[in-house]
Design a protein around this motif. Structure first.
Motif, PDB file in Angstrom:
ATOM      1  N   LEU A 464      -7.677   3.009  -4.516  1.00 34.51           N
ATOM      2  CA  LEU A 464      -7.039   3.059  -5.830  1.00 34.51           C
ATOM      3  C   LEU A 464      -7.689   4.111  -6.717  1.00 34.51           C
ATOM      4  O   LEU A 464      -7.001   4.794  -7.496  1.00 34.51           O
ATOM      5  N   LYS A 469      -1.761   4.380  -3.968  1.00 31.33           N
ATOM      6  CA  LYS A 469      -1.263   3.046  -4.283  1.00 31.33           C
ATOM      7  C   LYS A 469      -1.086   2.234  -2.997  1.00 31.33           C
ATOM      8  O   LYS A 469      -0.603   2.762  -1.996  1.00 31.33           O
ATOM      9  N   ASP A 471       0.610  -0.140  -0.465  1.00 33.06           N
ATOM     10  CA  ASP A 471       2.024  -0.311  -0.167  1.00 33.06           C
ATOM     11  C   ASP A 471       2.267  -1.650   0.523  1.00 33.06           C
ATOM     12  O   ASP A 471       1.356  -2.478   0.645  1.00 33.06           O
ATOM     13  N   ARG A 501       3.276  -6.129  -8.701  1.00 30.43           N
ATOM     14  CA  ARG A 501       3.014  -4.688  -8.618  1.00 30.43           C
ATOM     15  C   ARG A 501       4.287  -3.878  -8.390  1.00 30.43           C
ATOM     16  O   ARG A 501       4.243  -2.655  -8.274  1.00 30.43           O
TER      17      ARG A 501
END
Length: 888
Positions: A464, A469, A471, A501
């Protein structure tokens, strides 16, 4: 670049020379006071300055004038449009003004009249690129009021559509296409073909179909490229039938398919996959050759890649040989497809041989070639060979990609060599190849297998921090790790975090979670996950059903598992190898035979099942033979059913004829009696009506018992479901929904069990007593009741298989009637046979006891004796006959 605004100019649009003088004399920004006689000379001065690009002198000359007003004057005085355009661009830049949309369109019209088409395209390209606030409808309105020439309007609209496409604004280009149709402007293939191509690229195939049909309807001239683009669009989404229709349209327009057309069709069939589709692709190649269209390297590369992806490497090699036979030279793409296919099947030696052959022909392997080989060696666990190939990449000056590194890192992780995996990750960064999400996912999966959760958290934080990001695959790895540790509840919390998210869980997520709960024995939670999955718009797939069926079987709920199996088949899902193994191990081997409720497997079904039923390493030839065998077996099964039906009908007809002859032989008195009652007797307003009423009343009574049984089963299931839901802390709304679902399932199961038993028994018992009531014997009642029992059960079963509930009602009633009549016919045949046996015995005893002189008398008077016997039988003989038949 031109910048237009919707604001109208402050001055008026002046179209006559007499009014030009008024502008210069009355406008407060006029150049200087002068009369209308000198206006033309002033325009000449301005145009001369523009043509010589003396911009400084021009600025001084018009310093007290409005730049917008001067543009109006230039347009109204029919000045050279090139000079007007030059002034337009200069004034926007110099004075930072935005000319109105109407003035811009008037300028476009003047350029169109002068046939300055390249300048028009450039102007519109810059306008579309920079303008974001003006709507397409406003632009077309301005075009229509700025000039009345249909030809000029159509050219501007055509170039506008093209400008939108070239600026990657296909959606606005499509809107412009529709607006042009609304205004009656005629577009050309020059703009429509790029628009079609852009829509195909954006997967807007519905819009492609609309544009294509409008082009045909409005008779816009089309060419082979138009048809090829549309065919490509339909093939892209697998609508091969529509692509074939476009080919017919193409031929109707007098155009013949070219090599690109055929290549597109072949690629569409290869992408669709399946046994039949690849044979169709091969048939298209033959049609192509028959049409004297010469296939090229791309044609054969598409076929080779298609056969490889269809796991038919033998066919791919045959196409490769045919390609060389036709004098076409294989290229790197050809060899890459074959090498990839060989590596996928684990035939690494052959893949290396092909690489050597490729090098011998002077073809240089690229990174795709090496990635395929490295992946093949990694799958086989041959890490040394994979690393050697990686070193060859570096020696040959080929830059490894992130796929290369990820393949090796994943192999290290699966081989429990985490240190080597992290070392390769560092080497990857040193060489300037940045790790992506897949790189971290490989490492996270390896750490999860070792149970190093703290290191996993650090790795996710590092990921991060670097702007990557997580997945869906990342969450799937974490969910799987928690479920394997027996922490399915924690995995559920991860699912909730995932949704927060903005990530959408996929089938792997839900299936993993359901499997985790099933292994923990928490079936209620697993079913709740299913409910959540369906709320998210994910339909159950074969893996989902396999997980739940296995979970139910392991808890001993075989009936529920059987219900799920039928539900899967009803939804058209094809069982795979795992399904059959679960049914075999968890059901059949435990003594439970699943009731599939008549779901048959067609030819398409076998084709879908085959890749899963056979082992992955089964040879292609074996698969082809098995497919043929299964198809033949299915065809023979259908033929067998037809033969059985014909034999049954012929048997019933023969039995009916025989029974009728037997009835004539023994007479009406000794024949079956209850068969005389028909449906019409129910309306005789006498005993027949009473009998029918009693019969239906009895049925209704038993059906009420069945309804009560079903309702009781439903209520018990609802109570149990509510208790389980409350114990798990579910909300009242969700608990009620879950309870209703369980109640419906229980009611359906109870109904299915009850109706198959009660209906036939009631019908059978009634027919038995009906036979006795009408003077029949116990044997007649027994045979009729037995026939009714089997007929009602069999007819109801077959009817339900074909037509569901309606089929059951029709089949059971029809089967009941047919079965009862067959029972009566059997009774009559048995009576006839018994009568014949008695007659033979009587004749034999008469022959043995009669003296010689009586024999001669009998012989002489036989005709008289037989005829008298036919009308008058002795009293003692008649009573003996009646006693014998009453026994039956």
């Amino acid at each position: 670049m031109p910048h237009l605004s919707l604001m109208r100019p402050k001055g008026n649009l002046f179209l006559r020379k007499s009014r030009l003088g008024n502008i210069f004399s009355r406008n407060k920004h006029a150049l200087r006071p002068f009369s209308s006689d000198t206006i033309l000379s002033e325009i000449v001065i301005v145009t001369e300055l523009i043509s010589k690009q003396h911009w400084k002198s021009l600025k001084n000359h018009i310093q007290n004038a409005s730049p917008i007003t001067l543009l109006q004057q230039l347009l109204d005085s029919n000045t050279d449009p090139d000079l007007t355009l030059r002034y337009f661009k200069w004034s926007e830049k110099e004075f930072n003004v935005s000319h109105s949309l109407e003035l811009g369109c008037k300028l476009l019209h003047s350029l169109a009249y002068a046939k300055r088409y390249p300048k028009m395209r450039s102007f519109l390209h810059g306008f579309v690129k920079n303008e974001k606030s003006i709507s397409v409808s406003s632009i077309f309105h301005a075009i229509s009021i700025s000039g009345d020439s249909f030809c000029a309007n159509s050219i501007i609209a055509d170039m506008l559509v093209l400008a939108y496409v070239e600026n990657m604004k296909a959606h606005l280009g499509f809107e412009a296409f529709k607006r042009a149709g609304d205004y009656g402007f005629k577009l050309s293939v020059i703009s429509c073909n790029p628009l079609l191509s852009a829509l195909v690229k954006d997967n807007l195939i519905g819009d492609v179909e609309y544009v294509y049909k409008e082009m045909i309807r409005k008779r816009i001239e089309v060419n082979v490229i138009t048809f090829n683009i549309v065919i490509n669009g339909f093939c892209k989404i697998g609508k091969l039938n529509k692509a074939a229709d476009v080919i017919q349209d193409m031929k109707a327009c007098g155009l013949l398919p070219n090599v690109i057309t055929y290549n597109t069709l072949i690629a569409g069939n290869c992408k669709k996959g399946g046994i039949g589709k690849m044979y169709k692709a091969d048939a298209i190649l033959k049609e192509m050759i028959a049409s004297e269209v010469r296939p090229n390297e791309i044609t054969f590369n598409i076929l080779i890649d298609g056969f490889y992806k269809d796991e038919n490497l033998l066919a791919a090699m045959k196409v490769f040989e045919e390609m060389q036979t036709r004098g076409l030279k294989p290229n790197v793409v050809t060899y890459n497809s074959l090498i990839n296919g060989l590596c996928s099947e684990g035939r690494l030696d052959e893949a290396i041989d092909l690489l050597d052959k490729m090098l011998g022909l002077g073809l240089k392997p690229n990174i795709v070639t090496y990635n395929a080989l490295i992946n093949g060696f990694c799958k086989k666990g041959k890490m040394k060979e994979a690393i050697d190939l990686f070193d060859d990449i570096l020696k040959n000056g080929i830059a490894p990609t992130v796929i290369t590194y990820n393949t090796l890192i994943d192999a290290y992780c699966k081989d429990d060599r985490m240190e080597d995996a992290f070392a390769l990750r560092e080497s990857m960064v040193d060489r300037g190849v940045l790790p992506n999400v897949a790189t971290y996912n490989c490492l996270i999966a390896g750490l999860c297998r070792e149970g190093k959760n703290s290191v996993v958290r650090k790795l996710i934080k590092e990921m991060l921090d670097k702007g990557l990001k997580v997945d869906v695959a990342t969450y799937n790895i974490l969910v799987d790790a928690l479920c394997k540790e027996g922490e399915s509840r924690k995995a559920t919390r991860l699912l909730e975090e995932m949704v927060k998210r903005g990530l959408r869980p996929n089938h792997v997520t839900f299936n993993t979670l359901m499997d985790g709960y099933c292994k923990e024995g928490n079936l209620r939670a697993a079913l709740n996950v299913r409910t959540h999955m369906e709320k998210e718009g994910r339909r159950m797939n074969v893996v989902s059903y396999n997980v739940l069926i296995k979970g139910l079987c392991q808890k001993g709920k075989l009936e529920d598992a059987n219900g799920l199996l039928n539900e899967m088949l009803e939804k058209g899902l094809i069982p795979n190898r795992a399904t059959y193994e679960i049914v075999k191990e968890e059901m059949v081997e435990k003594g439970f035979v699943p009731d599939i409720e008549g779901h048959l497997c067609s030819r398409d079904c076998w084709e879908k099942i085959l890749p899963s039923v056979l082992k992955p390493d089964s040879p292609t030839l074996v698969k082809s033979v098995v497919v043929a065998a299964l198809q033949l077996s299915y065809a023979m099964d259908i033929q067998k059913k037809r033969v059985q039906l014909l034999l049954f009908i012929a048997g019933v007809i023969l039995l009916s004829i025989t029974a009728e002859k037997c009835r004539q032989l023994v007479g009406e008195e000794a024949s079956s009696q209850s068969g005389q009652f028909t449906f019409l007797n129910c309306f005789d307003m006498g005993s027949g009506s009473v009998a029918c009423a009693v019969k239906e009343g009895v049925k209704l009574y038993f059906y009420n018992i069945r309804a009560a049984h079903v309702e009781r089963a439903r209520n018990l299931a609802i109570e149990k479901a509510i208790e389980d839901a409350v114990s798990q802390g579910m909300s009242a709304k969700d608990a009620a929904k879950q309870a209703q679902t369980e109640g419906r399932k229980a009611a359906k199961l109870a109904t299915r069990q009850a109706k198959r038993i009660i209906g036939p028994i009631v019908a059978s018992g009634w027919d038995f007593f009906e036979a006795i009531y009408y003077g029949g014997t116990i044997a007649e009642g027994f045979l009729r009741g037995t026939g009714t029992l089997f007929g009602a059960y069999g007819g109801g079963f077959l009817g339900e298989q074909r037509l569901g509930r309606v089929g059951y009602l029709v089949g059971s009633h029809l089967g009941s009637w047919v079965g009862g009549r067959i029972g009566l016919m059997v009774y009559d045949v048995v009576n006839g046979v018994h009568y014949l046996l008695q007659f033979v015995q009587t004749q034999e005893s008469g022959i043995h006891e009669a003296p010689d002189y009586e024999k001669s008398e009998v012989s002489e008077d036989s005709y008289t004796y037989e005829n008298s016997d036919a009308h008058e039988s002795p009293p003692d003989e008649s009573s003996e006959s009646q006693e014998s038949f009453s026994f039956w």
